[in-house]
Enzyme design. Structure first.
Site, mmCIF file in Angstrom:
data_model
loop_
_atom_site.group_PDB
_atom_site.id
_atom_site.type_symbol
_atom_site.label_atom_id
_atom_site.label_comp_id
_atom_site.label_asym_id
_atom_site.label_seq_id
_atom_site.Cartn_x
_atom_site.Cartn_y
_atom_site.Cartn_z
ATOM 1 N N GLU A 166 -13.873 -14.792 -18.924
ATOM 2 C CA GLU A 166 -15.255 -15.309 -18.502
ATOM 3 C C GLU A 166 -15.582 -15.268 -16.813
ATOM 4 O O GLU A 166 -16.918 -14.982 -16.651
ATOM 5 C CB GLU A 166 -15.280 -16.939 -19.063
ATOM 6 C CG GLU A 166 -17.074 -17.171 -18.957
ATOM 7 C CD GLU A 166 -17.322 -18.818 -19.255
ATOM 8 O OE1 GLU A 166 -15.998 -19.201 -19.685
ATOM 9 O OE2 GLU A 166 -18.814 -18.935 -18.611
ATOM 10 N N ASP A 167 -14.817 -15.420 -16.423
ATOM 11 C CA ASP A 167 -15.386 -15.843 -14.697
ATOM 12 C C ASP A 167 -14.749 -14.794 -13.743
ATOM 13 O O ASP A 167 -15.192 -15.039 -12.030
ATOM 14 C CB ASP A 167 -14.303 -16.990 -14.015
ATOM 15 C CG ASP A 167 -14.777 -18.050 -14.774
ATOM 16 O OD1 ASP A 167 -16.256 -17.895 -15.508
ATOM 17 O OD2 ASP A 167 -14.340 -19.332 -14.794
#
Ligand code: MN
Length: 752
Positions: A96-97
């Protein structure tokens, strides 16, 4: 493009010593808590996560990698499922990051781990959008779990760490995350039996959502700590000696209940911390498993009750019948030294592990768990059932069900902007409106809950998003007092009503004064109260109020005034107006002092009850009780002219009463009889009443004027049916035009 070999190779890049040390401590935890540990897998996951997050920092300023490492630690220590889960926890924010793709994870770590990461990435986006409803979040959470249970386990661990570090975030985010935790994650953790996680989450929420109470409880517990510990020692020592002499292997300790449950007790009992007695419990954890362990629990229970007197009504057997989340324990409350109530929980180490770690503990105790564990199957079936009906209705029922069970004293409501507010259970949109702002309360005309219009009396539920619709023309409705539950709403509405009543009453007086001046009339205070009685108002206040509110015309009042003034002259002249008073006309039965009243469903004959003489209720009438300051209960008819003001102004003293079926009690009631003033009519009336219907008369007052007869008959009746029969029979008498129930006196409210 990322060179996998470089990242994953030792010395491919430098890792700070602090994190190497923390990795070692994580691996040690894994060895302690998991059956098998693929250390290479965990190291690899750590190195990739470290590298991927190397440029990221947490809000606190520390290197980002600290977060996934803590999540992995919480996962292994509090949930303890498996090593793949630990690796996934380390990598949970990577896709996600950072630039790392899911494909890369799949190639490097395989399908199983990749699908966990995939699930985690998907649900985290579900929480980002503000307008996604709570129910939808739950559904997504559960959907992800259905693909792999480790997704939700890691999500729990992630949430625990985020809550622990919530202090670094700005206040509005703190509240949003804390409320989401309280309404969603804590109840879900409870459902899974993760007691330790649930308690920690709740306590952290308390700190952010109710900071005042949090401080009060923590400092209160700190102040009383020494005293409490001394007491626990005093309680435990003799018990330890006994159990040792009986050959038990065990651990015994006292522990404070979690802050949030103490907070709940204070709210529920409406008491300060000092007066909450069960803020700690004694726990006995016996070594042993299976049937032998169960038997030992019972033996220990019996030993405890030899030493301390048990309060049998507080005994709970979750050993024979475990809770739905698998919790097992014997709970008993006994009278300890100085007669203090003490809760004791008895369980085996196995039961204890399940109580702390929920379903995950099963893996510790059973061999082939993942495929055939019953507990796991049961939980997953529960999830599947939920998902078979994926429309949000069902999911929102589900959120409500478990939220309500756990937090039944308080509900959490969101404003359209997503701000969180807490309200007592049973609160309605009007409570919410007054909570937001008094002006909004005054002008609310409707409410939308989760986008749908609802009545203002609608009972709000945790997680509801409430939008109040206002109109400048709207003003409070006295009926609102019947359903609001917050003190603020109630007192504001009452204050408003009192103000309005006062103004209308003033206005009524003014209207009359103006007319009096114009007509040159004089009306004394005494005359006013007679006029009020004549017009059947309970008192002059009410008369002026209704006049000022425009409920009747001032000319009607003047007409009645003329009648009263004329009556006076007539009386002075001692003319043809006839007035006969019969006191105790026939064998007057006495009204019984023990009314057949049901209060709260039970028959109370010894209670000081009395019947209000302003409305003379009789069995069959709809009634309510009004508690006087001395505790005596006065019974009024719902239709009593004083009822609205009592209910509005002193609602807290109103109690529900019902008639019981007790016979042979007589009640005072009065009838007004009107007809032609013919010879013998009084005799006919008394004949019907006393002979035909065998009813006792207390008094009769009659007057006749210009051939019109008017009589007031006060009688003793059994109930409403009896009174109706009387009315029907009297109506049949020749020359009678009307028979009405009426009340003699007007201003008796029982409010003294
Ligand atoms: Mn995270």
């Amino acid at each position: 493009m990322i060179e996998a070999s470089t990242i994953l190779k030792e010395n491919g890049f430098r890792i700070e010593q602090e994190y190497e040390d923390r990795l070692e401590s994580l691996l040690q935890s894994c060895r302690n808590n998991l059956k098998t540990v693929d250390e290479e897998l965990i190291k690899k996951a750590f190195r990739l996560s470290y590298w991927a997050h190397r440029n990221d920092r947490r809000a606190s300023g520390e290197l980002y990698i600290g977060h996934p490492m803590e999540v992995a630690k919480i996962y292994v220590e509090q949930i303890g499922f498996d090593d793949v889960g630990v690796a996934a926890a380390l990598l949970h924010d990577v896709v996600e990051d950072t630039d790392i793709s899911l494909e890369f994870i799949r190639e490097t770590f395989g399908d199983s781990l990749a699908s966990v990461i995939d699930g985690l990435t998907k649900i985290s986006s579900a929480f980002e959008s503000r307008d996604t409803s709570k129910a939808e979040n739950v559904r997504k959470l559960l959907l992800s779990m259905a693909s792999d249970i480790r997704v939700i386990f890691i999500k729990f661990a992630d949430r625990v760490h985020n809550m622990r570090t919530l202090g670094s975030l700005p206040p509005h985010k703190q509240i949003k995350i804390a409320s989401e935790t309280l309404t969603l994650f804590a109840p879900l953790a409870h459902r899974f039996g993760f007691f330790a996680i649930k308690s920690e989450l709740e306590d952290l929420c308390l700190e952010y959502i109710h900071p005042e109470e949090f401080k009060e409880i923590t400092s209160g517990l700190r102040d009383s700590k020494k005293e409490r510990e001394a007491y626990i020692r005093q309680f435990i020592e003799p018990l330890k000696l006994r159990l040792k002499s009986e050959g038990f292997a065990f651990e015994m300790y006292g522990r404070s209940k979690n802050l949030f449950s103490i907070y709940r007790k204070m709210k529920r009992q409406d008491k300060p911390l000092k007066e909450i007695y069960d803020i700690f419990a004694i726990r006995i954890v016996l070594e042993g498993e299976g049937t032998k362990g169960k038997e030992d629990c019972w033996r220990v229970y019996s030993i405890i009750t030899d030493l301390y007197k048990p309060l049998t009504e507080r005994f709970r057997d979750f050993v024979s019948v475990p809770k739905s989340n698998g919790y097992q324990s014997l709970h008993t409350t006994v009278l300890g030294p100085s007669s203090q109530r003490v809760e004791v929980q008895i369980r085996t180490t196995e039961m204890h592990a399940i109580a702390e770690k929920g379903v995950a503990a099963h893996w510790k105790y059973k061999e082939h768990v993942q495929s055939d564990d019953k507990e796991m199957d049961r939980l997953l079936n529960w999830v599947r059932e939920l998902l078979e009906n994926p429309e949000s209705e069902k999911a929102s029922d589900f959120v409500r069900d478990f939220s309500l069970n756990l937090y039944d004293e308080e509900i959490y409501i969101f404003s359209p902007k997503g701000d969180l507010h807490s309200l007592p259970r049973g609160a309605c949109p009007v409570d919410f409106a007054y909570l937001v702002h008094t002006e909004i309360g005054f002008h609310c005309i409707g409410a939308k809950v989760n986008g749908k219009m609802v009545p203002l009396s609608y009972q709000l539920k945790s997680g509801d998003q409430v939008e109040i619709i206002t109109s400048k023309k709207q003003s409070p409705n006295p009926d609102w007092v019947k359903f609001v539950v917050t003190q603020k709403a109630r007192s504001r509405i009452r204050h408003w009503i009192n103000e309005k009543t006062r103004k209308a009453t003033e206005l009524g007086k003014e209207v009359l004064d103006k007319r009096k001046a114009k007509l040159g009339m004089e009306i004394s205070e005494a005359d006013l109260s007679r006029i009020a009685t004549k017009m059947r108002f309970p008192n002059t206040q009410q008369m002026f109020f209704e006049l000022g509110s425009g409920l009747f015309d001032v000319n009607d009042l003047l007409k009645a005034a003329r009648g009263v003034l004329k009556e006076d002259e007539g009386e002075r002249d001692n003319s043809d107006s006839l007035r006969i008073q019969y006191e105790s006309f026939l064998n007057s039965a006495q009204s019984s002092g023990s009314p057949g009243l049901l209060i709260g469903g039970e028959l109370h004959t010894n209670l000081a009850t009395d019947y209000a003489t302003c409305c003379n209720p009789i069995p069959g009438d709809s009634v309510f009780g009004f508690t006087s300051k001395t505790g005596a209960i006065k019974v009024h008819r719902v239709s009593c002219p004083n009822a609205p003001s009592l209910i509005l102004n002193m609602a807290d003293r109103i109690i529900q009463v019902e008639w019981s079926r007790q016979k042979d009690i007589h009640f005072v009631s009065a009838l007004r009889v009107m007809g032609e003033d013919r010879v013998g009519i009084l005799n006919d009336i008394t004949q019907v009443i006393s002979k035909t219907l065998k009813t006792n008369i207390r008094s009769i007052t009659i007057s006749s004027d210009d051939g019109v007869f008017e009589g007031n008959v006060v009688l003793f009746v059994n109930d409403l049916e009896h009174l109706r029969r009387l009315i029907d029979r009297i109506k049949k008498i020749d020359g009678i035009h009307g028979v009405y129930r009426y009340e003699e006196k007007g201003d008796e409210t029982g409010a003294r």
